[in-house]
Enzyme design. Structure first.
Site, short mmCIF file in Angstrom:
data_model
loop_
_atom_site.label_atom_id
_atom_site.label_comp_id
_atom_site.label_asym_id
_atom_site.label_seq_id
_atom_site.Cartn_x
_atom_site.Cartn_y
_atom_site.Cartn_z
N SER A 45 0.79 -1.23 0.00
CA SER A 45 0.00 0.00 0.00
C SER A 45 0.82 1.29 0.00
O SER A 45 0.29 2.34 -0.33
CB SER A 45 -0.95 0.00 1.19
OG SER A 45 -0.24 -0.12 2.38
N HIS A 83 -5.61 -4.08 -1.73
CA HIS A 83 -5.37 -3.08 -2.79
C HIS A 83 -5.32 -3.68 -4.19
O HIS A 83 -5.09 -2.96 -5.15
CB HIS A 83 -4.08 -2.31 -2.51
CG HIS A 83 -4.19 -1.43 -1.31
ND1 HIS A 83 -4.71 -0.15 -1.37
CD2 HIS A 83 -3.89 -1.65 -0.01
CE1 HIS A 83 -4.72 0.38 -0.16
NE2 HIS A 83 -4.23 -0.51 0.69
N LYS A 99 -12.48 -0.70 -0.04
CA LYS A 99 -11.65 0.10 -0.96
C LYS A 99 -12.31 0.13 -2.34
O LYS A 99 -13.24 0.90 -2.53
CB LYS A 99 -10.22 -0.44 -0.97
CG LYS A 99 -9.60 -0.37 0.45
CD LYS A 99 -8.14 -0.73 0.46
CE LYS A 99 -7.61 -0.95 1.87
NZ LYS A 99 -7.64 0.21 2.74
#
Ligand code: PMP
Length: 396
Positions: free
Chosen positions: A186, A214, A244
């Protein structure tokens, strides 16, 4: 009355953090977390959210959430194993399994919770976990909670991993050994060496766990880092978050039915913490539907990411080894990095500085998160601000 010990603990530690410039002040936003946000009555181009596909403000997700509130209420009312499991949770898990290409899925209240839950449900004090040194805090905490021996390997260093895996297995000290890694890291946006990790796991018969917070919605046309490498049948745990790219809240593990069944009876946040709300579950399911129907948002995300990255590179900035939309702009010195981010803010761009101890000393960076929801004009405005401030501070 507050205990004197607590008071002196707080005084001392807060003062220390403030003196070292590490006391994080929170900037509350007024309204939604879209490509433009309002802070203190002023609008800013938002380059700091994880809302990769812009789904946090998507109308279809909002409609799905509203309908679920009407039909199922505001809260789930109980933990999953008592009577908090609704048809909406099962539908979400079924869709996610289809999307990830695995037999089954279990969902949790957050990605953080999920790592704490899943690692400690399988690993114990007679086991060892090989963990990339740059793994996320929730992996570190999940590993600690399991009480397994933690063996850190150098970041994405496959020869170090192989040596440590061989030593761990040949020592005969452990019942089970797991390799655990972020799919996408990240802070730098680089991708884990999953094909090599799988080879090492097969050679030494190790368990594999990928935290794809991610990578999901981003790589593999949205299905994640494991799909990106075509390794769906080779990874035991595909962990993901719904907070996310999916734009809502929650976390999940995708894997074989037997593993997911075990997590349902043994992972503590599933057993002892209330299920996500009907609105969250329904909105997440809608997001997965949208990703399965079309890759348009994913294409837009990559298009915007390339545009921002090329623009920063052309201006002469160092954007490190990023292979994904996460775009660090490496400034170096901690103070300069903070000044840069502050100046961006004054120019109407919200992009957070990240400095030691989150990243190594002298590797301070402003981290940019382009999304599918940004327009080219917004990215041009951001690049213009970068150019102005970069010249002003003598960085380019
Ligand atoms: N893993 C990684 C790699 C993350 O970046 C994050 C979020 N910062 C999490 C897990 C936790 O996910 P969540 O925000 O859904 O709790």
């Amino acid at each position: 009355m507050t205990s004197k010990a607590l008071q002196s603990f707080l005084n001392e530690h807060i003062k220390d953090l403030k003196e070292r410039g590490l006391y994080n002040e929170i900037d509350p936003i007024e309204g939604a977390n879209g490509p433009v946000i309002n802070i203190d009555g002023k609008s800013k181009i938002n380059l700091s959210s994880n809302n990769y596909l812009g789904l946090a403000t998507n109308d279809q997700l909002k409609e799905a959430a509203k309908a679920a509130v009407d039909s199922h209420g505001a809260g789930a009312g109980a933990v999953r194993t008592i009577n908090g499991t609704m048809d909406l949770h099962l539908e979400l898990e079924k869709k996610l399994a289809e999307f990830k290409g695995t037999e089954a899925v279990i969902s949790y209240q957050s990605g953080f919770n999920c790592n704490m839950a899943a690692i400690s449900a399988v690993m114990d004090k007679n086991d060892a976990i090989l963990s990339d040194e740059l793994n996320h805090a929730s992996i570190i905490d999940g590993c600690r909670l399991s009480r397994a021996k933690i063996l850190r390997f150098n970041h994405s260093d496959m020869s170090d991993l192989r040596t440590k895996a061989k030593e761990a297995v040949e020592s005969g000290d452990y019942n089970k050994v797991m390799i655990i890694t972020d799919g996408v890291f990240s802070m730098d946006g680089d991708i884990a060496e999953l094909p090599e990790i799988v080879k090492i796991a097969e050679e030494f018969d190790l368990i594999t766990y990928v935290d794809d917070a991610h990578g999901s919605g981003v790589l593999g046309k949205g299905a994640g880092t494991v799909k990106h490498f075509g390794l769906q049948k080779k990874i035991d745990f595909q962990m993901g978050t719904l907070s996310k790219a999916i734009g809502v809240i929650g976390g999940y593990v995708a894997g074989r039915t037997e593993l997911i069944d075990w997590l349902k009876v043994r992972s503590r946040p599933f057993l002892f913490s209330t299920a996500v709300s009907p609105a969250d579950a329904a909105a997440s399911t809608k997001a997965v539907d949208l990703l399965m129907e079309s890759t348009d948002l994913n294409d837009k995300l990559w298009d915007n990411s390339h545009y921002l990255k090329d623009g920063l590179r052309k201006l002469g900035f160092d954007i490190g080894n990023s292979e994904t939309p996460i775009t660090p702009c490496i400034i170096g010195d901690e103070k300069d990095t903070q000044t840069f981010s502050k100046r961006l803010y004054e120019e109407g761009i919200y992009a957070k500085s990240i400095v030691f101890p989150t990243v190594p000393k002298g590797k301070g960076r402003v981290r940019n998160m382009p999304t599918a929801a940004h327009t080219k004009e917004m990215l041009d405005d951001a690049l213009a601000a970068y150019e102005k401030i970069g010249k002003e501070l003598g960085i380019i």
